[in-house]
Design a protein around this motif. Structure first.
Motif, mmCIF file in Angstrom:
data_model
loop_
_atom_site.group_PDB
_atom_site.id
_atom_site.type_symbol
_atom_site.label_atom_id
_atom_site.label_comp_id
_atom_site.label_asym_id
_atom_site.label_seq_id
_atom_site.Cartn_x
_atom_site.Cartn_y
_atom_site.Cartn_z
ATOM 1 N N ALA A 81 0.832 -1.210 0.000
ATOM 2 C CA ALA A 81 0.000 0.000 0.000
ATOM 3 C C ALA A 81 0.866 1.260 0.000
ATOM 4 C CB ALA A 81 -0.940 -0.007 1.205
ATOM 5 N N LEU A 82 1.957 1.236 0.768
ATOM 6 C CA LEU A 82 2.881 2.379 0.776
ATOM 7 C C LEU A 82 3.483 2.582 -0.606
ATOM 8 C CD1 LEU A 82 4.702 1.676 4.152
ATOM 9 C CD2 LEU A 82 3.238 3.650 3.658
ATOM 10 N N GLY A 83 3.868 1.499 -1.242
ATOM 11 C CA GLY A 83 4.470 1.582 -2.569
ATOM 12 C C GLY A 83 3.514 2.141 -3.603
ATOM 13 N N VAL A 84 2.276 1.684 -3.579
ATOM 14 C CA VAL A 84 1.273 2.171 -4.535
ATOM 15 C C VAL A 84 1.027 3.666 -4.337
ATOM 16 C CG1 VAL A 84 -1.168 2.039 -5.190
ATOM 17 C CG2 VAL A 84 0.151 -0.061 -4.885
ATOM 18 N N ALA A 85 0.819 4.072 -3.090
ATOM 19 C CA ALA A 85 0.547 5.487 -2.807
ATOM 20 C C ALA A 85 1.740 6.364 -3.183
ATOM 21 C CB ALA A 85 0.200 5.667 -1.327
ATOM 22 N N SER A 86 2.940 5.914 -2.860
ATOM 23 C CA SER A 86 4.143 6.687 -3.199
ATOM 24 C C SER A 86 4.333 6.774 -4.698
ATOM 25 C CB SER A 86 5.384 6.042 -2.571
ATOM 26 O OG SER A 86 5.312 6.079 -1.172
ATOM 27 N N ARG A 87 4.211 5.632 -5.363
ATOM 28 C CA ARG A 87 4.412 5.601 -6.818
ATOM 29 C C ARG A 87 3.456 6.544 -7.539
ATOM 30 N NH1 ARG A 87 1.552 3.275 -10.304
ATOM 31 N NH2 ARG A 87 0.633 1.803 -8.857
ATOM 32 N N GLU A 88 2.206 6.544 -7.132
ATOM 33 C CA GLU A 88 1.223 7.419 -7.783
ATOM 34 C C GLU A 88 1.617 8.889 -7.641
ATOM 35 O OE1 GLU A 88 -2.453 6.198 -5.953
ATOM 36 O OE2 GLU A 88 -2.691 4.507 -7.346
ATOM 37 N N ASP A 89 2.031 9.292 -6.452
ATOM 38 C CA ASP A 89 2.430 10.693 -6.244
ATOM 39 C C ASP A 89 3.728 11.031 -6.969
ATOM 40 O OD1 ASP A 89 0.192 11.055 -4.716
ATOM 41 O OD2 ASP A 89 1.257 11.672 -2.902
ATOM 42 N N ILE A 90 4.675 10.111 -6.971
ATOM 43 C CA ILE A 90 5.946 10.361 -7.673
ATOM 44 C C ILE A 90 5.701 10.465 -9.171
ATOM 45 C CG2 ILE A 90 8.247 9.449 -8.196
ATOM 46 C CD1 ILE A 90 8.150 8.141 -5.354
ATOM 47 N N GLU A 91 4.830 9.606 -9.704
ATOM 48 C CA GLU A 91 4.493 9.693 -11.129
ATOM 49 C C GLU A 91 3.886 11.049 -11.465
ATOM 50 O OE1 GLU A 91 3.694 5.085 -12.528
ATOM 51 O OE2 GLU A 91 1.973 6.276 -11.867
ATOM 52 N N GLU A 92 3.034 11.528 -10.584
ATOM 53 C CA GLU A 92 2.415 12.843 -10.812
ATOM 54 C C GLU A 92 3.469 13.956 -10.777
ATOM 55 O OE1 GLU A 92 -0.891 15.692 -8.707
ATOM 56 O OE2 GLU A 92 -1.220 13.527 -8.654
ATOM 57 N N LEU A 93 4.386 13.874 -9.832
ATOM 58 C CA LEU A 93 5.452 14.883 -9.734
ATOM 59 C C LEU A 93 6.379 14.870 -10.949
ATOM 60 C CD1 LEU A 93 6.582 14.616 -6.011
ATOM 61 C CD2 LEU A 93 5.699 16.660 -7.134
ATOM 62 N N LEU A 94 6.740 13.663 -11.388
ATOM 63 C CA LEU A 94 7.696 13.539 -12.492
ATOM 64 C C LEU A 94 7.038 13.597 -13.865
ATOM 65 C CD1 LEU A 94 9.985 10.672 -11.114
ATOM 66 C CD2 LEU A 94 10.370 13.149 -11.000
ATOM 67 N N GLY A 95 5.762 13.327 -13.909
ATOM 68 C CA GLY A 95 5.059 13.328 -15.181
ATOM 69 C C GLY A 95 5.424 12.148 -16.070
ATOM 70 N N ARG A 96 5.727 11.008 -15.451
ATOM 71 C CA ARG A 96 6.054 9.805 -16.223
ATOM 72 C C ARG A 96 5.866 8.555 -15.371
ATOM 73 N NH1 ARG A 96 12.580 9.810 -16.642
ATOM 74 N NH2 ARG A 96 12.993 11.113 -14.840
ATOM 75 N N LYS A 97 5.909 7.412 -16.027
ATOM 76 C CA LYS A 97 5.740 6.114 -15.365
ATOM 77 C C LYS A 97 6.914 5.845 -14.434
ATOM 78 C CE LYS A 97 4.075 1.825 -15.077
ATOM 79 N NZ LYS A 97 3.075 1.614 -14.098
ATOM 80 N N VAL A 98 6.596 5.342 -13.243
ATOM 81 C CA VAL A 98 7.604 5.031 -12.233
ATOM 82 C C VAL A 98 7.473 3.571 -11.825
ATOM 83 C CG1 VAL A 98 8.309 5.483 -9.840
ATOM 84 C CG2 VAL A 98 7.748 7.388 -11.357
ATOM 85 N N HIS A 99 8.606 2.886 -11.752
ATOM 86 C CA HIS A 99 8.683 1.529 -11.216
ATOM 87 C C HIS A 99 9.380 1.663 -9.864
ATOM 88 C CE1 HIS A 99 7.756 0.209 -15.310
ATOM 89 N NE2 HIS A 99 8.655 1.099 -15.691
ATOM 90 N N LEU A 100 8.615 1.561 -8.780
ATOM 91 C CA LEU A 100 9.134 1.827 -7.440
ATOM 92 C C LEU A 100 9.331 0.520 -6.676
ATOM 93 C CD1 LEU A 100 9.853 3.942 -5.252
ATOM 94 C CD2 LEU A 100 7.436 3.916 -4.601
#
Length: 117
Positions: free
Chosen positions: A72-91
């Motif tokens: 759950a932490l990974g999903v929530a973090s990944r979604e926010d990081i993707e929004e910040l970076l404007g691209r797909k993130v593999h966390l």
């Protein structure tokens, strides 16, 4: 926009998610470090992070039963990081016990903080 490098911003996003989801169990006992950042040709990025806790029992809290909390932490973090970076993130998140992380100078240097202050 912020002046923080992307690696530090990503770590801060994950640390925020840990505090939001586990603030009762782990108040201020967690640090997050981005240990690897790999850019892919398709524009996505792989980010590996370590979540440091002070005791083995805290590691279990972060992991959750059958890994549900770390997922759950990974999903929530990944979604926010993707929004910040404007691209797909593999966390990829890893939890490590390091009882002395608060006393280690190297944990503060990336932030430009004076350890001796």
């Amino acid at each position: 926009m912020t002046t923080l490098p992307a690696r530090l911003m990503a770590a801060e996003v994950t640390r925020e998610k840990v505090f939001l989801q586990l603030k009762q169990e782990l108040p201020y006992s967690v640090a997050v470090d981005t240990i690897a950042w790999e850019e892919y040709r398709n524009g996505s990025v792989r980010i590996d992070q370590e979540i440091f806790v002070q005791r083995q029992s805290q590691k279990g809290i972060v992991m959750g039963k059958n890994g549900t909390r770390i997922k759950a932490l990974g999903v929530a973090s990944r979604e926010d990081i993707e929004e910040l970076l404007g691209r797909k993130v593999h966390l990829f998140l890893h939890v490590k016990v390091r009882s002395d992380w608060q006393d280690r100078r190297d944990m503060y240097l990336p932030w430009g903080l004076n350890y001796n202050a």
